[in-house]
Design an enzyme around this catalytic site. Sequence first.
Site, PDB file in Angstrom:
ATOM      1  N   CYS A  27       3.606  72.546 -11.986  1.00 22.63           N
ATOM      2  CA  CYS A  27       2.626  73.643 -12.055  1.00 22.63           C
ATOM      3  C   CYS A  27       1.246  73.017 -12.145  1.00 22.63           C
ATOM      4  O   CYS A  27       1.095  71.807 -11.957  1.00 22.63           O
ATOM      5  CB  CYS A  27       2.932  74.601 -13.213  1.00 22.63           C
ATOM      6  SG  CYS A  27       2.836  73.844 -14.844  1.00 22.63           S
TER       7      CYS A  27
ATOM      8  N   CYS B  24       2.461  74.713 -19.558  1.00 26.26           N
ATOM      9  CA  CYS B  24       3.055  76.052 -19.738  1.00 26.26           C
ATOM     10  C   CYS B  24       4.312  76.220 -18.884  1.00 26.26           C
ATOM     11  O   CYS B  24       5.439  76.049 -19.366  1.00 26.26           O
ATOM     12  CB  CYS B  24       2.049  77.156 -19.411  1.00 26.26           C
ATOM     13  SG  CYS B  24       0.544  77.088 -20.413  1.00 26.26           S
TER      14      CYS B  24
ATOM     15  N   SER C 219       5.781  74.724 -15.968  1.00 23.24           N
ATOM     16  CA  SER C 219       6.745  73.711 -15.504  1.00 23.24           C
ATOM     17  C   SER C 219       7.524  73.044 -16.645  1.00 23.24           C
ATOM     18  O   SER C 219       8.724  72.801 -16.480  1.00 23.24           O
ATOM     19  CB  SER C 219       6.096  72.674 -14.579  1.00 23.24           C
ATOM     20  OG  SER C 219       5.098  71.939 -15.221  1.00 23.24           O
TER      21      SER C 219
HETATM   22  P1  4NP Z   1       0.398  75.809 -16.307  1.00 17.04           P
HETATM   23  O1  4NP Z   1      -0.860  76.598 -16.955  1.00 17.04           O
HETATM   24  O2  4NP Z   1      -0.030  75.428 -14.908  1.00 17.04           O
HETATM   25  O3  4NP Z   1       1.507  76.810 -16.328  1.00 17.04           O
HETATM   26  O4  4NP Z   1       0.628  74.611 -17.218  1.00 17.04           O
HETATM   27  C1  4NP Z   1      -2.150  76.055 -16.974  1.00 17.04           C
HETATM   28  C2  4NP Z   1      -2.534  75.239 -18.012  1.00 17.04           C
HETATM   29  C3  4NP Z   1      -3.818  74.726 -18.040  1.00 17.04           C
HETATM   30  C4  4NP Z   1      -4.704  75.025 -17.009  1.00 17.04           C
HETATM   31  C5  4NP Z   1      -4.313  75.830 -15.961  1.00 17.04           C
HETATM   32  C6  4NP Z   1      -3.026  76.348 -15.946  1.00 17.04           C
HETATM   33  N1  4NP Z   1      -6.042  74.518 -17.044  1.00 17.04           N
HETATM   34  O5  4NP Z   1      -6.810  74.807 -16.117  1.00 17.04           O
HETATM   35  O6  4NP Z   1      -6.394  73.809 -17.994  1.00 17.04           O
END
Ligand code: 4NP
Length: 150
Positions: free
Chosen positions: A12, A17, A19
Amino acid sequence: MAERKRKILFVCLGNICRSPMAMAIFRNLTDDWDCDSAALGPWHTGNSPDRRAIKTLESYGIKLTHAARMITSNDFHTFDIIMGMDHENIKTLRGMAPPKTENKIKLITEFDPEKADIVPDPYYDSGAEGFDLCYKICKRSLEKFLSTNG
Ligand code: 4NP
């Protein structure tokens, strides 16, 4: 001779979150695959999963520990399946896949019996409901994936 275990990498954007949740859910469903997860962006490298992801899985009896890491081009050779969480992930993965590895890339909801389009990113939500939805979509999609790729 024992066959090598198949290997699946969940991917992800941040690797804190969706993955790592998918990885832990899949590990809880099967011992027949080696699993890992990785990020497409560098922001959280080395960090533990989001507290809401840990709490949500804990409520389903699943322990989640992981240190976020960036995906590498070598991952496309090492893993048999590279599974993204949304269309943006898939587009980014396709853009970076070395020759002859693009067929390893799958969108997790391809396997969803309830046909969710994507696993929505719950990171910027104020609460934890999005993490529960993430659990539900990942669990039913991965059960279906296993029923044909077990
Ligand atoms: P994930 O969620 O891709 O499901 O881990 C995110 C976690 C952090 C960020 C974006 C999405 N970020 O931009 O910091």
